[in-house]
Enzyme design. Sequence first.
Site, PDB file in Angstrom:
ATOM      1  N   HIS A   1     -11.011  -2.070   4.894  1.00 14.38           N
ATOM      2  CA  HIS A   1     -11.184  -2.129   3.442  1.00 14.38           C
ATOM      3  C   HIS A   1     -12.045  -3.314   3.011  1.00 14.38           C
ATOM      4  O   HIS A   1     -12.570  -3.315   1.896  1.00 14.38           O
ATOM      5  CB  HIS A   1      -9.828  -2.140   2.730  1.00 14.38           C
ATOM      6  CG  HIS A   1      -9.400  -0.772   2.324  1.00 14.38           C
ATOM      7  ND1 HIS A   1      -9.789  -0.191   1.143  1.00 14.38           N
ATOM      8  CD2 HIS A   1      -8.647   0.146   2.978  1.00 14.38           C
ATOM      9  CE1 HIS A   1      -9.291   1.023   1.065  1.00 14.38           C
ATOM     10  NE2 HIS A   1      -8.594   1.261   2.167  1.00 14.38           N
TER      11      HIS A   1
ATOM     12  N   HIS B   1       0.824  -1.206   0.000  1.00 14.98           N
ATOM     13  CA  HIS B   1       0.000   0.000   0.000  1.00 14.98           C
ATOM     14  C   HIS B   1       0.858   1.256   0.000  1.00 14.98           C
ATOM     15  O   HIS B   1       0.516   2.259  -0.647  1.00 14.98           O
ATOM     16  CB  HIS B   1      -0.925   0.008   1.217  1.00 14.98           C
ATOM     17  CG  HIS B   1      -2.028   1.015   1.140  1.00 14.98           C
ATOM     18  ND1 HIS B   1      -1.958   2.238   1.754  1.00 14.98           N
ATOM     19  CD2 HIS B   1      -3.221   0.986   0.489  1.00 14.98           C
ATOM     20  CE1 HIS B   1      -3.077   2.919   1.506  1.00 14.98           C
ATOM     21  NE2 HIS B   1      -3.855   2.189   0.740  1.00 14.98           N
TER      22      HIS B   1
ATOM     23  N   PHE C   1      -1.364   7.494   4.146  1.00 15.91           N
ATOM     24  CA  PHE C   1      -1.195   6.492   3.098  1.00 15.91           C
ATOM     25  C   PHE C   1       0.013   5.586   3.329  1.00 15.91           C
ATOM     26  O   PHE C   1      -0.067   4.373   3.179  1.00 15.91           O
ATOM     27  CB  PHE C   1      -1.038   7.179   1.738  1.00 15.91           C
ATOM     28  CG  PHE C   1      -2.325   7.559   1.082  1.00 15.91           C
ATOM     29  CD1 PHE C   1      -3.546   7.148   1.598  1.00 15.91           C
ATOM     30  CD2 PHE C   1      -2.331   8.323  -0.072  1.00 15.91           C
ATOM     31  CE1 PHE C   1      -4.733   7.494   0.985  1.00 15.91           C
ATOM     32  CE2 PHE C   1      -3.520   8.683  -0.696  1.00 15.91           C
ATOM     33  CZ  PHE C   1      -4.718   8.270  -0.165  1.00 15.91           C
TER      34      PHE C   1
ATOM     35  N   HIS D   1     -14.916   6.090   3.434  1.00 20.46           N
ATOM     36  CA  HIS D   1     -13.592   5.472   3.436  1.00 20.46           C
ATOM     37  C   HIS D   1     -12.541   6.305   4.153  1.00 20.46           C
ATOM     38  O   HIS D   1     -11.914   5.865   5.122  1.00 20.46           O
ATOM     39  CB  HIS D   1     -13.144   5.180   2.003  1.00 20.46           C
ATOM     40  CG  HIS D   1     -11.658   4.990   1.857  1.00 20.46           C
ATOM     41  ND1 HIS D   1     -10.822   5.996   1.429  1.00 20.46           N
ATOM     42  CD2 HIS D   1     -10.856   3.926   2.114  1.00 20.46           C
ATOM     43  CE1 HIS D   1      -9.578   5.559   1.409  1.00 20.46           C
ATOM     44  NE2 HIS D   1      -9.563   4.308   1.825  1.00 20.46           N
TER      45      HIS D   1
ATOM     46  N   HIS E   1      -7.826  -2.210  -4.696  1.00 19.55           N
ATOM     47  CA  HIS E   1      -7.906  -2.674  -3.306  1.00 19.55           C
ATOM     48  C   HIS E   1      -8.568  -4.044  -3.216  1.00 19.55           C
ATOM     49  O   HIS E   1      -8.266  -4.823  -2.296  1.00 19.55           O
ATOM     50  CB  HIS E   1      -8.657  -1.652  -2.449  1.00 19.55           C
ATOM     51  CG  HIS E   1      -7.827  -0.452  -2.100  1.00 19.55           C
ATOM     52  ND1 HIS E   1      -7.699   0.637  -2.940  1.00 19.55           N
ATOM     53  CD2 HIS E   1      -7.077  -0.173  -1.002  1.00 19.55           C
ATOM     54  CE1 HIS E   1      -6.906   1.532  -2.375  1.00 19.55           C
ATOM     55  NE2 HIS E   1      -6.511   1.064  -1.199  1.00 19.55           N
TER      56      HIS E   1
ATOM     57  N   HIS F   1     -10.359   6.124   7.965  1.00 17.37           N
ATOM     58  CA  HIS F   1      -8.895   6.140   8.068  1.00 17.37           C
ATOM     59  C   HIS F   1      -8.450   7.163   9.102  1.00 17.37           C
ATOM     60  O   HIS F   1      -7.629   6.871   9.995  1.00 17.37           O
ATOM     61  CB  HIS F   1      -8.270   6.486   6.714  1.00 17.37           C
ATOM     62  CG  HIS F   1      -7.932   5.305   5.874  1.00 17.37           C
ATOM     63  ND1 HIS F   1      -6.814   4.535   6.089  1.00 17.37           N
ATOM     64  CD2 HIS F   1      -8.567   4.761   4.797  1.00 17.37           C
ATOM     65  CE1 HIS F   1      -6.762   3.566   5.184  1.00 17.37           C
ATOM     66  NE2 HIS F   1      -7.817   3.675   4.396  1.00 17.37           N
TER      67      HIS F   1
ATOM     68  N   HIS G   1      -5.215   5.943  -5.990  1.00 20.25           N
ATOM     69  CA  HIS G   1      -6.344   6.583  -5.325  1.00 20.25           C
ATOM     70  C   HIS G   1      -6.852   7.699  -6.235  1.00 20.25           C
ATOM     71  O   HIS G   1      -6.235   8.057  -7.223  1.00 20.25           O
ATOM     72  CB  HIS G   1      -5.924   7.172  -3.979  1.00 20.25           C
ATOM     73  CG  HIS G   1      -5.686   6.139  -2.929  1.00 20.25           C
ATOM     74  ND1 HIS G   1      -4.500   5.457  -2.837  1.00 20.25           N
ATOM     75  CD2 HIS G   1      -6.469   5.670  -1.933  1.00 20.25           C
ATOM     76  CE1 HIS G   1      -4.566   4.606  -1.818  1.00 20.25           C
ATOM     77  NE2 HIS G   1      -5.757   4.708  -1.253  1.00 20.25           N
TER      78      HIS G   1
END
Length: 614
Positions: A375, A183, A362, A341, A213, A345, A204
Amino acid sequence: MDSLLGMFPAALSLDRIKLQHRSQCPLLPNRSRGALKITASARKEANAAAGESGNPSFPSKKGSSTPASIIDRRELLAGTIAGGASLAASPTGPVLAEPVGSPTFKRCQPAKIENTNTFVACCPPKPKRDTIDFKPDTGPMRTRPAAHLVDEDYIQKYNEAYAKMRALPSDDPRSFRQQANVHCVYCNFGYRQEGDPKSTLQIHFNWLFLPWHRWYLYYHEKILGSLINDPTFALPFWNWDNQDGGSYIPEMFRREGTPIFDANRNEANYAPARVDLGYAPGVDPSFGEPTYKTDDQIRQDNISVMYNNVAKVKLQDAFFGAPIRKGNNNGGDGSLEKAPHTAVHVFGGSPNNPNGEDLGNFYSAGKDPLFYCHHGNVDRMWDVWRSLGNQDFTDADYLNTEFLFFDENQDLVRVKVKDSIDNQTKLKYKYASMPQDKVWINYKPLPLAKTAFAQPKSSIVASLVPGATAMAAEYPLVKSSSQNAEPVKVGAGPLTITVAQPKGSASDELLVLEEMVVGMQNNTNFNVFINLPEANETTTLSCAEYVGSFYNIPHFMPGMTESSTRTTNARFSIKPNVEILGLKDADKLVVTLVPRGKDKEKVFTFKGASIQYA
């Protein structure tokens, strides 16, 4: 009006990163709108400092790394996207009508964490064998369970799998370190695109977000299952959309000393704190500020967020993200990616770390096992969205985009987006049925005045009946980017504008903030309301006036500085909201943007705004 608008410098130079604009129609994603170009000096600096970071949560200091030559000779993108970024396209290259393909690379570059002056290298180990092509899974069907409903036998098995993954040598592509690096590397522009070495990779903020993903979780799950010799093993999903039990960080992840525990989380957001799908860092006690939401308001807001960002969205571009193609990778964030989403995070990342590590950034998100559980539910939303009668992209450039991942046998596998769409047939997994989905799927928002969170409305809003012209005199009219001479600046406080609503009819109606420029290192977050100019940070999302949220999670790249930016088009589905509010025949809509969170004072801009039908 002058206080809202301001010009960018004609040539915007961000040290080693240059932002360049092109004129284009905002809904033609196969043309490059803006790009980030990394100069040779930045590449040289990054390569000189490149190195392998160890297992701690933060990257190694500059100079304490493996020689750059080791990184330079890695020529294959292993375990990452094999094509396409959404931010750093070559500003001079043409847009080609073909998918971003499976590239090879002469070197892999680390990302510089600017505010700590450190580098993190996430480059994969060199494959031991030739790349193979994906073949449909022939194993048994695996059913992914809701994390809050699993029993102790499952939890024991789950921890055993991660314990064995963590025990693997760090250069084994199946190891937890390398799985986290998957990732990290593509999200922080570690690779360049085949045939266009000036363009970096980022998946992304475009239509590849969901399929990439999905593949990532598929191989992560297969590796975990193989380590415990259980072909039926399936990852759990964090059922954060379920307000009757699933909307808390699952208890099994809070057990200290277990392989799935991560110390780099926001422990203030453990139960009894309910996950806030409209979360913004800096508006809760963990950041030293008082919270303004009750548990009941969070619960109701969560249902509204799910409805506005998943259930009501019909257009593929608006849900998945905008297309990218070879030679162009500036797409646009999909509604699911923005919220819930990204909100989840940020909710999970530690406020004690400089960049919200682990889950809140990230480069570090994959270091927390909770990431894969989170996810899982993001991936499940794709299935739920299709069950509502919506259709996947059929564009050949989308279907034929390729990725590369290491499998459970340490083989590097070439996969395509088209093979991920039918997850039950080709990937042999499905999700446990969740009847509670109907709560947010069938949600019918009410105008704020009719809710329990009603606030006094101004006389101006009351006068904005369909066809009214008073709004144009009260709030500045913002036109499309091709007609606006100056970009609109958004600062710490709410900004209210009017946007022309042309007559039209289609399956969806979109509010588009065109050529929006946000800082890459900023936690830019704002809520969007229509017909509610008095909206502020405390305004509930549980009303028909709320149409969606935008989030930017901090991310890094070689050579970037604190002023580095990305450009995107922010799309918000508004058709049901317009109809509920009786604004279908209005000539203009009043639109209010409400910045939130700890970075709300950091200015962002957009070049224009429009209402579009699709």
